[in-house]
Structure formats: structure tokens, C-alpha cells
Motif scaffolding. Sequence first.
Motif, PDB file in Angstrom:
ATOM      1  N   PRO A 143      15.636 -13.314 -22.725  1.00 26.82           N
ATOM      2  CA  PRO A 143      16.670 -14.048 -20.975  1.00 26.82           C
ATOM      3  C   PRO A 143      16.684 -12.913 -19.989  1.00 26.82           C
ATOM      4  O   PRO A 143      17.015 -13.823 -18.655  1.00 26.82           O
ATOM      5  CB  PRO A 143      18.268 -14.552 -21.974  1.00 26.82           C
ATOM      6  N   GLN A 144      16.860 -11.718 -20.742  1.00 24.91           N
ATOM      7  CA  GLN A 144      17.274 -10.557 -19.234  1.00 24.91           C
ATOM      8  C   GLN A 144      16.138 -10.867 -18.128  1.00 24.91           C
ATOM      9  O   GLN A 144      15.890 -10.427 -16.693  1.00 24.91           O
ATOM     10  CB  GLN A 144      17.825  -9.257 -19.934  1.00 24.91           C
ATOM     11  N   MET A 148      14.879 -11.706 -14.084  1.00 28.30           N
ATOM     12  CA  MET A 148      13.752 -10.521 -12.722  1.00 28.30           C
ATOM     13  C   MET A 148      13.010 -11.709 -12.241  1.00 28.30           C
ATOM     14  O   MET A 148      12.910 -11.789 -11.225  1.00 28.30           O
ATOM     15  CB  MET A 148      13.858  -9.437 -13.898  1.00 28.30           C
ATOM     16  N   VAL A 149      12.284 -11.986 -13.408  1.00 24.18           N
ATOM     17  CA  VAL A 149      10.925 -13.052 -13.479  1.00 24.18           C
ATOM     18  C   VAL A 149      11.679 -14.560 -11.748  1.00 24.18           C
ATOM     19  O   VAL A 149      10.821 -14.641 -11.349  1.00 24.18           O
ATOM     20  CB  VAL A 149      10.466 -13.714 -14.091  1.00 24.18           C
ATOM     21  N   ASP A 150      12.564 -15.450 -12.321  1.00 25.91           N
ATOM     22  CA  ASP A 150      13.035 -16.121 -11.658  1.00 25.91           C
ATOM     23  C   ASP A 150      14.049 -15.640 -10.567  1.00 25.91           C
ATOM     24  O   ASP A 150      13.916 -16.104  -9.575  1.00 25.91           O
ATOM     25  CB  ASP A 150      14.886 -17.051 -12.633  1.00 25.91           C
ATOM     26  N   ALA A 151      14.650 -14.772 -10.509  1.00 30.79           N
ATOM     27  CA  ALA A 151      15.238 -13.873  -8.766  1.00 30.79           C
ATOM     28  C   ALA A 151      13.887 -13.379  -7.291  1.00 30.79           C
ATOM     29  O   ALA A 151      13.951 -13.419  -6.584  1.00 30.79           O
ATOM     30  CB  ALA A 151      15.873 -12.758  -9.211  1.00 30.79           C
ATOM     31  N   VAL A 152      12.495 -13.322  -8.932  1.00 33.84           N
ATOM     32  CA  VAL A 152      11.789 -12.239  -8.155  1.00 33.84           C
ATOM     33  C   VAL A 152      10.942 -14.025  -7.701  1.00 33.84           C
ATOM     34  O   VAL A 152      10.687 -14.519  -5.927  1.00 33.84           O
ATOM     35  CB  VAL A 152      10.428 -11.840  -8.372  1.00 33.84           C
ATOM     36  N   ALA A 153      11.309 -15.491  -8.020  1.00 34.16           N
ATOM     37  CA  ALA A 153      10.206 -16.638  -7.705  1.00 34.16           C
ATOM     38  C   ALA A 153      11.310 -16.894  -6.599  1.00 34.16           C
ATOM     39  O   ALA A 153      10.522 -17.748  -5.512  1.00 34.16           O
ATOM     40  CB  ALA A 153      10.682 -17.249  -8.273  1.00 34.16           C
ATOM     41  N   ALA A 154      12.887 -16.373  -6.951  1.00 28.88           N
ATOM     42  CA  ALA A 154      13.736 -17.270  -5.819  1.00 28.88           C
ATOM     43  C   ALA A 154      13.626 -16.642  -4.592  1.00 28.88           C
ATOM     44  O   ALA A 154      13.218 -17.155  -3.096  1.00 28.88           O
ATOM     45  CB  ALA A 154      14.529 -17.738  -6.252  1.00 28.88           C
ATOM     46  N   PRO A 156      11.890 -12.814  -3.515  1.00 25.84           N
ATOM     47  CA  PRO A 156      11.094 -11.528  -4.106  1.00 25.84           C
ATOM     48  C   PRO A 156      11.752 -10.105  -2.702  1.00 25.84           C
ATOM     49  O   PRO A 156      12.543  -9.123  -3.569  1.00 25.84           O
ATOM     50  CB  PRO A 156       9.638 -11.961  -3.319  1.00 25.84           C
ATOM     51  N   GLY A 157      12.781 -10.960  -1.938  1.00 23.24           N
ATOM     52  CA  GLY A 157      13.050  -9.828  -0.683  1.00 23.24           C
ATOM     53  C   GLY A 157      14.728  -9.275  -1.212  1.00 23.24           C
ATOM     54  O   GLY A 157      14.969  -7.967  -1.437  1.00 23.24           O
ATOM     55  N   ALA A 158      15.792 -10.413  -1.788  1.00 21.06           N
ATOM     56  CA  ALA A 158      16.404  -9.916  -1.863  1.00 21.06           C
ATOM     57  C   ALA A 158      16.617  -9.648  -3.557  1.00 21.06           C
ATOM     58  O   ALA A 158      17.005  -8.691  -4.247  1.00 21.06           O
ATOM     59  CB  ALA A 158      17.270 -11.680  -2.578  1.00 21.06           C
ATOM     60  N   ALA A 159      15.668 -10.056  -4.988  1.00 25.02           N
ATOM     61  CA  ALA A 159      14.944  -9.246  -5.786  1.00 25.02           C
ATOM     62  C   ALA A 159      14.539  -8.040  -5.836  1.00 25.02           C
ATOM     63  O   ALA A 159      14.837  -6.427  -6.355  1.00 25.02           O
ATOM     64  CB  ALA A 159      14.092 -10.196  -6.146  1.00 25.02           C
ATOM     65  N   GLU A 160      14.282  -7.976  -4.792  1.00 24.49           N
ATOM     66  CA  GLU A 160      13.604  -5.614  -4.651  1.00 24.49           C
ATOM     67  C   GLU A 160      14.468  -5.233  -4.041  1.00 24.49           C
ATOM     68  O   GLU A 160      15.142  -3.716  -4.778  1.00 24.49           O
ATOM     69  CB  GLU A 160      12.378  -5.702  -3.561  1.00 24.49           C
ATOM     70  N   ALA A 161      15.761  -5.654  -3.907  1.00 23.03           N
ATOM     71  CA  ALA A 161      16.958  -4.730  -3.468  1.00 23.03           C
ATOM     72  C   ALA A 161      17.379  -4.632  -4.179  1.00 23.03           C
ATOM     73  O   ALA A 161      17.991  -3.638  -4.647  1.00 23.03           O
ATOM     74  CB  ALA A 161      17.403  -5.246  -1.525  1.00 23.03           C
ATOM     75  N   SER A 162      18.020  -5.747  -5.206  1.00 25.70           N
ATOM     76  CA  SER A 162      18.902  -5.534  -5.647  1.00 25.70           C
ATOM     77  C   SER A 162      18.117  -5.275  -6.999  1.00 25.70           C
ATOM     78  O   SER A 162      18.268  -3.970  -7.941  1.00 25.70           O
ATOM     79  CB  SER A 162      19.047  -6.839  -6.840  1.00 25.70           C
ATOM     80  N   PHE A 163      16.756  -5.034  -7.210  1.00 23.65           N
ATOM     81  CA  PHE A 163      15.800  -3.436  -8.513  1.00 23.65           C
ATOM     82  C   PHE A 163      16.445  -2.168  -8.145  1.00 23.65           C
ATOM     83  O   PHE A 163      16.539  -1.066  -8.390  1.00 23.65           O
ATOM     84  CB  PHE A 163      14.344  -3.749  -7.982  1.00 23.65           C
ATOM     85  N   ALA A 164      16.156  -2.146  -6.417  1.00 22.33           N
ATOM     86  CA  ALA A 164      16.172  -0.652  -6.177  1.00 22.33           C
ATOM     87  C   ALA A 164      17.856   0.043  -5.843  1.00 22.33           C
ATOM     88  O   ALA A 164      17.788   0.768  -5.995  1.00 22.33           O
ATOM     89  CB  ALA A 164      15.987  -0.621  -4.737  1.00 22.33           C
ATOM     90  N   ALA A 219       5.462  -7.434 -10.132  1.00 22.44           N
ATOM     91  CA  ALA A 219       4.822  -6.977 -11.656  1.00 22.44           C
ATOM     92  C   ALA A 219       5.326  -8.560 -12.875  1.00 22.44           C
ATOM     93  O   ALA A 219       5.028  -8.978 -13.562  1.00 22.44           O
ATOM     94  CB  ALA A 219       5.940  -5.960 -12.908  1.00 22.44           C
ATOM     95  N   MET A 220       6.899  -8.765 -11.670  1.00 22.21           N
ATOM     96  CA  MET A 220       7.653 -10.237 -11.992  1.00 22.21           C
ATOM     97  C   MET A 220       6.784 -10.956 -11.662  1.00 22.21           C
ATOM     98  O   MET A 220       7.400 -12.476 -11.862  1.00 22.21           O
ATOM     99  CB  MET A 220       8.632  -9.491 -12.320  1.00 22.21           C
ATOM    100  N   GLY A 221       6.470 -11.224 -10.441  1.00 18.34           N
ATOM    101  CA  GLY A 221       5.253 -12.502  -9.282  1.00 18.34           C
ATOM    102  C   GLY A 221       4.084 -12.708 -10.234  1.00 18.34           C
ATOM    103  O   GLY A 221       3.563 -12.554 -11.257  1.00 18.34           O
ATOM    104  N   ARG A 222       4.043 -13.787  -9.645  1.00 18.62           N
ATOM    105  CA  ARG A 222       2.795 -14.299  -9.898  1.00 18.62           C
ATOM    106  C   ARG A 222       1.148 -13.306  -9.233  1.00 18.62           C
ATOM    107  O   ARG A 222       1.890 -12.852  -8.522  1.00 18.62           O
ATOM    108  CB  ARG A 222       2.384 -15.726  -9.350  1.00 18.62           C
TER     109      ARG A 222
END
Length: 291
Positions: A143-144, A148-154, A156-164, A219-222
Motif C-alpha cells: 500500500p505504501q 508513491m506510484v499513484d502520487a507520481v502518476a497524478a 510528478p512535480g509534487a511527488a518529487e518535492a514530497s520525496f525530497a 523508478a516509480m513512473g512508467r
Amino acid sequence: MDYGIREPARLGQTRLPDGRLLGWAEWGPADGTPVLLCPGAATSRWLAFGGGVVDAAGVRLISADRPGLGASDPAPGRTLTSWATDIRHLVRERALRAPSAVGFSQGAPFALALAAHGLVNAVAVVSGSDELAHPRFARSLNPQVKGMVDAVAADPGAAEASFAGFASADALWDLIITTSPEADRTVYTDPVFRHAFRRAMDEAFSRGPAGYARDTVLAMGRWPFDPAGIAVPVDLWYGQQDTSPVHSPDLGESLARTIPTATRHLLPAAAGSLLWTHAEAVLRTLLAHVR
């Protein structure tokens, strides 16, 4: 136990056409058979493998820092395709004739991208991340990881900022140690290995978390290439005791079906650290394809 941790024989940086520097480290004879290592997540060129094997096997092992990690300058917005372009230049500048590649963990898609672009003549994927965003994994992800995969798909920029925002060498080390099976903790907490691992992580984050965050988005994207089009031999190495949720959910089974040239090696007693516990088997199998 000796896990093959050695100091690099050579360290350097190569200037890329756009002016960036790409950091690298080498082990083994300078005239040996070139093998490019794509390291795992949040580690730098310092953490290699097979230190007790490369000289005897005649292997010139080259580990390159991805942009924004360690000794490699950042490249905002980079892709798996631009990574292949960087390595094409490194291969030419360092005279790495007919190299093969090893991709460990999150380094797997980076190694496979090199194969997809015709830059290497064989690949070993070791405890490798699969294309987690592919629909075939929609119902099997942790689930976790799915979040992450869903966040990148929705976005990518926001997901990248979150990971950082939450990533650091200490935080990732703690995550690795607390979630790894005993077989991996034995390797990672070995005093010599731990020192090398932590040094590689600290160097990877020396420019901040942006490089790690970008790697994780990729890694989490297509993937921007079709693994079914890879024409060189690919060995998929997985340990049956590997419990990492960000490696392949089925330990390489679907990846073996997708890549027509793939051979899957499932080792019952091994875990995610098999790059260091089974280095000789990985290297000698890879070399058998190219010699």
C-alpha cells in the motif's frame, strides 16, 4: 565474512557536452572487460561489489553517480533517456568498448535503459526494481508503494518535492535496517560494509535530496522504453528471502516474461543483499555472455 568491499582503484569526473560533470569510480584492471554499475537508491559511486573477484576475473568495474548525487552535477528534469545519453558520452570518453551493465535495486531501470538504447551487450539485474507503475502490478503493490506510484502518476512535480522533503541519509539508513530481513541486516551491519554503505549514502546526499527524489520519481513512473524490445541477454537475480516492497513484487517473474532474452535466477537462501553475497556468480554469468 568478506563482502567484497574495496577502495576504488581510480576516481574521476567526466565533462559532459552540456558542461556538467559526471562522477565515477573504477575497480579492477584498467584494460579489463568493462562492466557499468548502476547503484541502488541513495548511494554513490563508492559502494561497489566483487572486490575480491574483479581482478581475477579481468573486470573493469565502473560505477557512475547519477546526476545530482555524489560527484555528479544536477540535471533537473532528467529522464531515463537522458541518463542513457550521459552514459553514451562516458563510454566514449573512457574508452569503455562493448560494456555490459549491472543494475542493483533502484538502479535496475537505469541499467535496462542502457540496454534499450543499445549501449551495453548484456545486463544483470540484481534485486532489481520492476516497472512498478505498470498495470500488471495494480493489485500486488504494498500500500505504501502504491501510494508513491499513484502520487507520481497524478503529479510528478509534487511527488518529487514530497520525496525530497523527507529524504536524508540517516532516515533511509534507519528504514533499511528496520525493514530488512535478518539475512540482509547481517550484511548491512557488518562493520566494514556498514562504513562503506554509510559513506556512499552520505556522499549521495552531499548535494541535498534532489537527486534521490528525482531517481525515485523515475523508478516509480512508467519507463520510457519497452522492455520487450531489449535484445541483449538479461540475467535477473533475486533472493527468495528478499522482502523489500520496492523491488519486484513477484521477484522478477513477470519481468522474465516481459524481456524475451531474460533468464531468472531465484536463490532460495539469499535476500536483497545478494549483490555482495553472490558477486562471483553474478559477474561470471554476465561475463559468459560477452566473452
